[in-house]
Design an enzyme around this catalytic site. Sequence first.
Site, short mmCIF file in Angstrom:
data_model
loop_
_atom_site.label_atom_id
_atom_site.label_comp_id
_atom_site.label_asym_id
_atom_site.label_seq_id
_atom_site.Cartn_x
_atom_site.Cartn_y
_atom_site.Cartn_z
N LEU A 319 2.81 -17.28 9.50
CA LEU A 319 2.65 -17.85 8.61
C LEU A 319 0.87 -17.73 9.47
O LEU A 319 -0.11 -18.17 9.31
CB LEU A 319 2.92 -19.11 8.46
N THR A 320 -0.18 -16.38 7.80
CA THR A 320 -0.75 -16.89 7.46
C THR A 320 -2.40 -18.03 7.42
O THR A 320 -1.65 -18.77 7.03
CB THR A 320 -1.74 -15.86 6.51
N CYS A 403 5.23 1.25 7.46
CA CYS A 403 5.09 1.81 8.73
C CYS A 403 6.00 3.48 9.49
O CYS A 403 6.64 2.88 8.75
CB CYS A 403 4.13 0.99 9.82
N LYS A 420 9.98 -6.67 8.90
CA LYS A 420 10.38 -8.03 8.08
C LYS A 420 9.74 -7.43 7.08
O LYS A 420 8.61 -6.38 6.45
CB LYS A 420 9.20 -9.04 8.32
N HIS A 450 13.08 -11.01 3.60
CA HIS A 450 12.54 -11.77 2.38
C HIS A 450 13.89 -11.54 0.99
O HIS A 450 13.44 -10.41 0.57
CB HIS A 450 11.21 -11.85 2.67
N GLY A 483 14.41 -17.30 3.47
CA GLY A 483 13.95 -17.97 1.61
C GLY A 483 14.73 -19.09 1.29
O GLY A 483 15.53 -19.11 1.67
N ASP A 484 13.44 -20.22 1.11
CA ASP A 484 14.29 -21.57 0.66
C ASP A 484 14.77 -22.40 1.10
O ASP A 484 15.95 -23.35 0.64
CB ASP A 484 14.94 -21.16 -0.93
N ALA A 505 9.88 -20.49 7.29
CA ALA A 505 8.61 -20.21 6.77
C ALA A 505 7.72 -21.42 5.75
O ALA A 505 7.48 -22.46 6.66
CB ALA A 505 8.05 -19.32 6.08
N ARG A 506 8.15 -21.34 4.32
CA ARG A 506 7.75 -22.55 3.73
C ARG A 506 7.54 -24.27 4.52
O ARG A 506 6.85 -24.93 4.16
CB ARG A 506 7.40 -22.52 2.29
#
Length: 635
Positions: A319-320, A403, A420, A450, A483-484, A505-506
């Site tokens: 997470l940035t 990449c 990812k 994701h 996701g979610d 993540a979130r």
Amino acid sequence: MAEGATEAPAESGGGGDSGAGALERGVAPIKPQYLTTKERFHEFLEAKGQEKPSRETEAGDPGGNDLGEPEAKRIRLEDGQTGDGRTEDGQTEDGRTEDGRTEEAAEPGEQPQAQKRARGQNKGRPHVKPTHYDKDRLCPSLVQEPATQCAFGARCRFLHDVGRYLAAKPADLGPRCVLFETFGRCPAGVTCRFAGAHLGPGGRNLVRQEQGVQAPPVRNGLDKALQQQLRKRQVRFERAEQALRQLSRGQLPGPPSAVPEATEAEGAPAQDPQELGTVAPASGPVQTCGALTDEDIVRLRPCEKRRLDISGKLYLAPLTTCGNLPFRRVCKRFGADVTCGEMAVCTNLLQGQTSEWALLRRHQCEDIFGVQLEGAFPDTMTKCAELLNRTVDVDFVDINVGCPIDLVYKKVLDVPLTVKLRTGVQERTPLAHRLLPELRTWGAALVTLHGRSREQRYTKLADWRYIEQCVAAASPMPLFGNGDILSYEDANRAMQTGVAGVMIARGALLKPWLFTEIKEQRHWDISASERLDILRDFTHYGLEHWGSDTQGVERTRRFLLEWLSFLCRYVPVGLLERLPQRLNERPPYFLGRDYLETLLASQRAADWIRISEMLLGPVPRDFVFLPKHKANAYK
């Protein structure tokens, strides 16, 4: 279109309305007795909780079944929303703009104006470095122990008089120093903002001999000698260069031939292998002669290339900004199995930038840890992979698609490589199912998908049906879904798609105890005081990581505030009419069951600063904070 994609909720009408009907789409269904208006919410906080509004109708269960304190308040970044309930076009979900007006109507007597769209980051926000708050700094030569002679002499711009420094130093922020209590010695010495806990006569820094001086348990620091060589471009990457030459000739990647780990640039003096960051024996390389042996042909490794087996484990996403080391420690405490550092830019790593290398640091509690790289060119990606392969301690390297994966893995990397990616660029043209077989062929150990496209960003729900289709395309390579996920029910449904595991993540930003809920299959009605303790632990971890001087305190405060811009989105379990809370549901204004719970629900930056002062003491006189993302707070 993703399954269950959310629609914009109906407008709520008046700006002072809570707009929080239980049936309104996109709004968390909070029990009516806790709902309030925006005005009353902020009036309550301004009164510091001393004057309670008529709680007979606004708090408590009419039936007398009121629960204890609700679960922790966490912020979450919702689908199509930013931190304060606004969508990515700068409007709230009920159609109001940031100043509370609807898009269709202006204030009386005002000319209609085009609405300004608030998107992305606050790139123009005032960027105040922590050094700004510490203008009269003591020379580092006097802080370190034992003190040394300043190399700059009369040209030094820092203070050299300890007495003068102490006279001008602001008052301590608290009576306890977490570094002194944890390690028996505070590296900040007299500059510590909690120095009263460990300063003796004459400003002497005390040490607990019985405890012993323990070094902070963090790995993957940047060696000064290596940093200088990177800046002067004195490090050569033979394995990467050989792979690139082979690629330019149109040859497929193959096993690396015997080449030195790294050699000095032409004309540069010979350097010790350990200074170059090579994983060479302590005695250094040995010159040999005579017949060829396996050691001359096959590159020796401490062991065979490691495999990555994390199926069924809970993976904290990179997470940035908020996914820093102290935050990862918090998540590890609550049950995260796999952690990954914030995304690092390959070019910056190759230039020896201290701030970029700091993203690679690993705490000893992170037993399965990886780093995520970002790069756009084969040469920088392969060189960076070779550099990290011999200088840092990681269990895997994660990269974004685009990449040269085959070069990185097959030619220069000895640890597992993971990838990812999103479903594709455009919502209606998913590409992941076509890329996954290629990634498997190129040697990826694991892929995380994701369930949104780049075009969607967070405006719709993740498409788990498509993720389920991609599981078959990736087989036998493990595929993680992302996701979610905000509850154990969400995680259970995700696992039913056949994924090897889930990346969170979130959901972790909103409630880091989500990992515990998933493992124990329950909803945790965590109290506001327990949530404040989590924030206190974060500040302790931050002081350990960034230091306890003014710079370290203010850096810790800044990251705490960024995290609070997400935490405020959490709705306590006991206040919900229906469980669980969903990631695409914003909370309406509500009054919690005590003042602290209400304060933790505030979406104003000023209230976040107030919370930070409860943990880190008062902010500096000219302190200013604006969230990284435009829609994370309002004035």
